[in-house]
Design a protein around this motif. Structure first.
Motif, mmCIF file in Angstrom:
data_model
loop_
_atom_site.group_PDB
_atom_site.id
_atom_site.type_symbol
_atom_site.label_atom_id
_atom_site.label_comp_id
_atom_site.label_asym_id
_atom_site.label_seq_id
_atom_site.Cartn_x
_atom_site.Cartn_y
_atom_site.Cartn_z
ATOM 1 N N ASP A 139 -27.082 22.704 -87.097
ATOM 2 C CA ASP A 139 -27.568 22.980 -85.745
ATOM 3 C C ASP A 139 -27.845 24.466 -85.593
ATOM 4 O OD1 ASP A 139 -27.336 20.356 -84.748
ATOM 5 O OD2 ASP A 139 -25.149 20.619 -84.571
ATOM 6 N N GLU A 140 -28.847 24.754 -84.771
ATOM 7 C CA GLU A 140 -29.154 26.134 -84.441
ATOM 8 C C GLU A 140 -27.916 26.768 -83.794
ATOM 9 O OE1 GLU A 140 -31.819 27.347 -81.057
ATOM 10 O OE2 GLU A 140 -33.313 27.041 -82.635
ATOM 11 N N PRO A 141 -27.492 27.952 -84.252
ATOM 12 C CA PRO A 141 -26.278 28.542 -83.679
ATOM 13 C C PRO A 141 -26.532 29.126 -82.284
ATOM 14 C CG PRO A 141 -27.236 30.028 -85.300
ATOM 15 C CD PRO A 141 -28.071 28.778 -85.306
ATOM 16 N N HIS A 142 -25.555 29.019 -81.425
ATOM 17 C CA HIS A 142 -25.729 29.544 -80.063
ATOM 18 C C HIS A 142 -24.580 30.430 -79.618
ATOM 19 C CE1 HIS A 142 -29.428 27.436 -79.209
ATOM 20 N NE2 HIS A 142 -28.933 26.389 -79.830
ATOM 21 N N TRP A 143 -23.834 30.967 -80.581
ATOM 22 C CA TRP A 143 -22.693 31.800 -80.188
ATOM 23 C C TRP A 143 -23.093 33.232 -79.838
ATOM 24 C CZ3 TRP A 143 -23.254 35.366 -83.901
ATOM 25 C CH2 TRP A 143 -23.706 34.943 -85.174
ATOM 26 N N ALA A 144 -24.291 33.637 -80.229
ATOM 27 C CA ALA A 144 -24.708 35.014 -79.947
ATOM 28 C C ALA A 144 -25.070 35.152 -78.474
ATOM 29 C CB ALA A 144 -25.893 35.402 -80.818
ATOM 30 N N ARG A 145 -24.982 36.389 -77.967
ATOM 31 C CA ARG A 145 -25.306 36.642 -76.579
ATOM 32 C C ARG A 145 -26.824 36.842 -76.441
ATOM 33 N NH1 ARG A 145 -22.554 38.810 -71.898
ATOM 34 N NH2 ARG A 145 -20.574 38.917 -72.992
ATOM 35 N N VAL A 146 -27.570 35.807 -76.805
ATOM 36 C CA VAL A 146 -29.014 35.850 -76.620
ATOM 37 C C VAL A 146 -29.458 34.530 -76.020
ATOM 38 C CG1 VAL A 146 -29.494 37.461 -78.504
ATOM 39 C CG2 VAL A 146 -29.454 35.016 -78.976
ATOM 40 N N ASP A 147 -30.554 34.584 -75.327
ATOM 41 C CA ASP A 147 -31.027 33.472 -74.549
ATOM 42 C C ASP A 147 -32.508 33.289 -74.847
ATOM 43 O OD1 ASP A 147 -30.094 31.687 -72.804
ATOM 44 O OD2 ASP A 147 -30.549 32.839 -70.991
ATOM 45 N N HIS A 148 -32.929 32.109 -75.265
ATOM 46 C CA HIS A 148 -34.359 31.910 -75.495
ATOM 47 C C HIS A 148 -34.688 30.447 -75.299
ATOM 48 C CE1 HIS A 148 -33.456 30.115 -79.458
ATOM 49 N NE2 HIS A 148 -32.537 31.058 -79.548
ATOM 50 N N PRO A 149 -35.942 30.148 -74.982
ATOM 51 C CA PRO A 149 -36.319 28.748 -74.850
ATOM 52 C C PRO A 149 -36.169 28.066 -76.206
ATOM 53 C CG PRO A 149 -38.243 30.200 -74.586
ATOM 54 C CD PRO A 149 -37.048 31.068 -74.744
ATOM 55 N N PRO A 150 -36.023 26.722 -76.245
ATOM 56 C CA PRO A 150 -35.820 26.047 -77.529
ATOM 57 C C PRO A 150 -36.982 26.333 -78.478
ATOM 58 C CG PRO A 150 -35.720 24.481 -75.691
ATOM 59 C CD PRO A 150 -36.071 25.805 -75.106
ATOM 60 N N ILE A 151 -36.694 26.514 -79.750
ATOM 61 C CA ILE A 151 -37.736 26.751 -80.746
ATOM 62 C C ILE A 151 -38.137 25.400 -81.332
ATOM 63 C CG2 ILE A 151 -38.264 27.837 -82.963
ATOM 64 C CD1 ILE A 151 -35.967 29.884 -82.251
ATOM 65 N N ASP A 152 -39.435 25.108 -81.285
ATOM 66 C CA ASP A 152 -39.904 23.859 -81.869
ATOM 67 C C ASP A 152 -40.298 24.135 -83.325
ATOM 68 O OD1 ASP A 152 -41.087 21.558 -82.673
ATOM 69 O OD2 ASP A 152 -42.446 21.364 -80.950
ATOM 70 N N TYR A 153 -39.399 23.759 -84.221
ATOM 71 C CA TYR A 153 -39.618 24.081 -85.632
ATOM 72 C C TYR A 153 -40.762 23.290 -86.246
ATOM 73 C CZ TYR A 153 -35.388 26.801 -85.229
ATOM 74 O OH TYR A 153 -34.480 27.737 -84.838
ATOM 75 N N GLN A 154 -41.212 22.248 -85.537
ATOM 76 C CA GLN A 154 -42.340 21.479 -86.050
ATOM 77 C C GLN A 154 -43.670 22.029 -85.547
ATOM 78 O OE1 GLN A 154 -42.008 19.485 -88.466
ATOM 79 N NE2 GLN A 154 -39.771 19.333 -88.405
ATOM 80 N N ASP A 155 -43.601 23.046 -84.703
ATOM 81 C CA ASP A 155 -44.827 23.587 -84.128
ATOM 82 C C ASP A 155 -45.210 24.922 -84.781
ATOM 83 O OD1 ASP A 155 -46.982 23.414 -82.348
ATOM 84 O OD2 ASP A 155 -46.006 24.811 -80.963
ATOM 85 N N LEU A 156 -44.710 25.156 -85.977
ATOM 86 C CA LEU A 156 -45.002 26.408 -86.668
ATOM 87 C C LEU A 156 -45.716 26.131 -87.982
ATOM 88 C CD1 LEU A 156 -41.468 28.039 -86.324
ATOM 89 C CD2 LEU A 156 -43.508 28.799 -85.118
ATOM 90 N N HIS A 157 -46.503 27.134 -88.385
ATOM 91 C CA HIS A 157 -47.062 27.077 -89.737
ATOM 92 C C HIS A 157 -46.051 27.699 -90.677
ATOM 93 C CE1 HIS A 157 -51.163 25.919 -88.674
ATOM 94 N NE2 HIS A 157 -51.056 26.719 -87.627
ATOM 95 N N TYR A 158 -45.775 27.079 -91.793
ATOM 96 C CA TYR A 158 -44.798 27.629 -92.729
ATOM 97 C C TYR A 158 -45.440 28.291 -93.936
ATOM 98 C CZ TYR A 158 -41.110 25.852 -89.849
ATOM 99 O OH TYR A 158 -40.261 25.656 -88.799
ATOM 100 N N TYR A 159 -46.770 28.244 -93.968
ATOM 101 C CA TYR A 159 -47.412 28.955 -95.072
ATOM 102 C C TYR A 159 -48.756 29.505 -94.621
ATOM 103 C CZ TYR A 159 -49.327 30.197 -99.575
ATOM 104 O OH TYR A 159 -49.874 30.899 -100.614
ATOM 105 N N ALA A 160 -48.971 30.775 -94.843
ATOM 106 C CA ALA A 160 -50.264 31.389 -94.571
ATOM 107 C C ALA A 160 -50.481 32.447 -95.622
ATOM 108 C CB ALA A 160 -50.273 32.018 -93.183
#
Lengths: 249, 494
Positions: free
Chosen positions: B69-90
């Motif tokens: 699971d994506e870790p959430h213990w850090a004091r940072v806040d961001h909208p969920p990252i959609d890992y399927q919505d990224l290009h992994y090679y360019a």
């Protein structure tokens, strides 16, 4: 020439200066004396542009420009220098770098070329030597770990390097032994000339033995209650301020 | 002071043009389709012409990542990252692999110019004979998006026996070395982002310093993120054999854009007996605009293993960019009398969030570590130092000294210090000092009374505050870092 007319200023809505009229012609040194809480330091801060103070009335012109409308750094460029009563520490900031940055900012404002590190050090070393200060004064961080006396001497060094047209010394003599006092007085005396004027805020006649003023003003309750020649300071040394304040009230 | 003048110029150019480095080159890209699955990993591995074992390694990491699971213990806040919505090679399209620097795309060379890569280095990248500029002392392995397109100074480095090349090349050319060390400092399943990186990393640097060799120059890599919606997964591996020395510089800028970009790098360092590795970073990725829109998400795993006796690993970082920084360069001090150091300046402004620090794991007898962290928060930002100092039972007479200083500018930002200390050896010594201060109005007034503008004054005070860290940086980086600090804090006062 510094020309102050009807100057009133307050801090946190508390009036401190209640109508100051004062003229310091070019080339003169004037002393401001007066009891604690009379507004001496406030006058220094208002003239140099500290934002905590609100000017509620009056005008201040310096060499025909309106000083009150200017930012502190622009006043510095115009030649106003305040020697602080309690000089501020800047951890990690080297004194030489600080002074060179300041001097170059002022030179830029005057359309003059900036000094590189070598040129600046030559100038700064000449001043430290003249003021009988150790060279390491330039290497140390601004006022950090300085004794009270060293801090005051550092203010005088800064003044000597920045060559102001109007120097305001806010109790620069307080807490100094007689040798340090002489350094401060010598520092101001060395700058004296037709284009230099100074407002010397002090509690003590002692400084004025070495730094003889053209005029002495007594500030009490936010107003100038008496003005005289150098002899006024000697008189105050004997009689104190009490009589004057009663007279003014 | 010249640096301050330059700072002013930089500040002005930034105010006029927004993020100075916010341009995008028009080089054609070669994308893999969006999304992450085994096929994408196979595609990456195939494009990189990797041997079978590398593909298996990646697939193992991917399998591990799927269960994490994506870790959430850090004091940072961001909208969920959609890992399927990224290009992994360019990869930049190229007619044929650039065999020499002369074949490098002119667009790329223009880009180096915009980046402000020093002229001498640009000349090298443009194809000047490395031997004719041997005294230039800096080698650049330019990482443009995912493929390293130019490598310089190879000849000089080869002469010394140093291997410095893209990691994809190392996988093909030096498989035994890569197999021996890759993933041994940061295991594939170490954490969510490290596992992701292990599965899909596209490039990065590989550096091998043989026994007793002092690397003849500073090694430097300029990272760029340039493709829209392309996660950047760098992988760096540096191995310093017994008695060797190396100093590695990493510097980053990125183009402006609205979408958040994910960056999850892994850096592994290995130092054997008496070896020394100095790893310096200036990170200046796009932090998002004043309203907190856009910016890079930077989730990095950096770790060094001091495996040999008296080995030393030193991390120095100046972090001014990214919308989110999640980064803990660490040292595992296995060797007897080994030394770990962490010097950090982290600046956050506007809506930036930084949760950064280090871990010093003391295992070897007499191991020593020093942590100097300077956090500067302005605007509405949050800046957290998170550190772990752990003394294991074997770490007799180990020592740590930690100093964490926070500087606040304005009254809407936050500074947080979260030091974890665990000592299981009674002879170990751990010291922790922390301070929090504000740039005082009287400091600003004092500077302005002497003629400095408010911005120059802030720059001077902040640089003074960070001096202990900045002096650890190599010269050329120190100047750049000073400028960056002032630019990052532009408009933060008044």
């Amino acid at each position: 020439m510094l020309d102050i007319r009807g100057l009133a200023a307050s801090i946190n809505d508390k009036p401190i200066l209640k109508g100051i009229d004062l003229t310091v012609p070019e080339g003169e040194v004037h002393a401001i004396m007066g009891p604690n809480g009379s507004g001496k330091s406030t006058l220094g801060y208002v003239l140099s542009g500290r934002e905590d103070y609100e000017v509620t009335a009056g005008t201040v012109t310096f060499n025909d420009v309106d000083l009150l409308g200017m930012a502190p750094e622009d006043r510095a460029a115009a030649g106003v220098f305040l020697a602080f009563q309690a000089p501020i520490e800047l951890p990690g900031v080297n004194n030489a770098n600080f002074l060179r940055t300041a001097l170059n900012a002022i030179r830029r404002a005057h359309g003059e070329s900036e000094l590189d590190a070598v040129q600046f050090l030559k100038l700064a070393r000449a001043e430290t030597k003249r003021l009988a200060m150790p060279d390491d004064m330039l290497k140390r961080n601004v006022n950090v770990g300085f004794s009270g006396g060293e801090k005051k001497r550092n203010e005088v060094l800064q003044m000597a390097i920045l060559r102001p047209k109007l120097a305001i010394l806010d109790e620069t003599d307080s807490g100094l032994d007689i040798d340090a006092l002489k350094i401060v007085a010598d520092g101001v005396n060395a700058l004296r000339g037709p284009k230099f004027s100074a407002l010397v805020i002090t509690h003590h006649q002692r400084l004025l033995d070495h730094l003889v003023p053209n005029r002495v003003h007594v500030l009490a309750g936010g107003r100038i209650v008496r003005t005289g020649g150098p002899e006024l300071a000697k008189e105050l040394e004997k009689s104190g301020y009490a009589g004057l304040i009663a007279e003014a009230a | 002071m010249a640096a301050v003048t330059e700072t002013l110029d930089t500040v002005q150019s930034v105010t006029q043009s927004g993020y100075k480095w916010g341009f995008e080159t028009t080089i054609e890209m070669d994308f893999a389709p969006k999304g992450l699955n085994e096929d994408i990993i196979r595609l990456i591995s195939a494009r990189k012409e990797e041997p079978e074992w590398m593909l298996e390694w990646r697939l193992k990491a991917y399998a591990a990542w799927l269960k994490m699971d994506e870790p959430h213990w850090a004091r940072v806040d961001h909208p969920p990252i959609d890992y399927q919505d990224l290009h992994y090679y360019a990869a930049p399209k190229k007619k044929a692999g650039p065999k020499s620097l002369d074949e490098v795309d002119p667009e790329l060379l223009k880009m180096y110019e915009k980046l402000g890569i020093p002229l001498k280095e640009r000349a090298l990248l443009a194809g000047v004979d490395p031997d004719s500029v041997e005294n230039t002392q800096v080698a650049v392995d330019a990482v443009f998006d995912s493929v390293s397109v130019a490598t310089t100074f190879q000849a000089t480095l080869r002469k010394a026996g140093v291997i410095f090349c893209p990691i994809s090349e190392a996988v093909r050319e030096y498989p035994d070395l890569v197999k021996q060390y890759l993933g041994t400092v940061v295991p594939v399943a170490d954490n969510f982002f490290a596992a992701l990186n292990s599965a899909v990393f596209t490039d990065g640097s590989f550096c091998y310093i043989p026994k007793g060799v002092r690397c003849p120059m500073e090694l430097s890599t300029y990272f760029r993120i340039n493709a829209r919606n392309t996660g950047q997964f760098e992988r760096t591996l540096i191995i310093a054999e017994a008695g060797s020395h190396v100093s590695y510089l990493e510097g980053c800028t990125a183009p402006q854009r609205d979408e958040n970009q994910l960056h999850a790098a892994v850096v592994e360092l290995v130092a054997m007996d008496d070896a020394q590795i100095k790893y310096s970073t200036v990170q200046n990725w796009y932090p998002g605009d004043a309203n907190g829109t856009g910016g890079i998400y930077n989730f990095v795993t950096k770790r060094g293993a001091c495996r040999g006796a008296r080995s030393k690993i030193s991390w120095t970082q100046v972090e001014t960019g990214s919308a989110i920084t999640w980064k803990y360069p660490s040292c595992v001090l296995l060797g007897e009398d080994s030394v770990g150091e962490f010097y950090s300046v982290a600046v956050t402004n506007n809506h930036q969030q930084a949760d950064t620090g280090t871990k010093m794991i003391h295992i070897g007898k007499g191991s020593r570590s020093t942590i100097i962290s300077k956090g500067i928060s302005a605007g509405k930002s949050n800046n957290t130092y998170r550190g772990l100092v752990k003394m294991l039972p074997s770490a007799s007479n180990a020592r740590n000294f930690t100093q964490c200083d926070s500087l606040l500018i304005g009254d809407q930002c936050g500074a947080h210090t979260v030091p974890y200390i665990e000592s299981r050896n009674p002879t170990a010594k751990v010291e922790h000092e922390a301070t929090t201060s504000k740039i005082a109005d009287d400091q600003l007034f004092y500077c302005r009374q002497r003629g400095l503008s408010e911005e120059d004054a802030v720059g001077l005070i902040v640089n003074g505050f960070c001096k202990d860290v900045l002096k650890e940086l190599p010269m050329e980086f120190a100047v750049e870092a000073q400028k960056l600090l002032a630019v990052s804090l532009e408009g933060s006062v008044g």
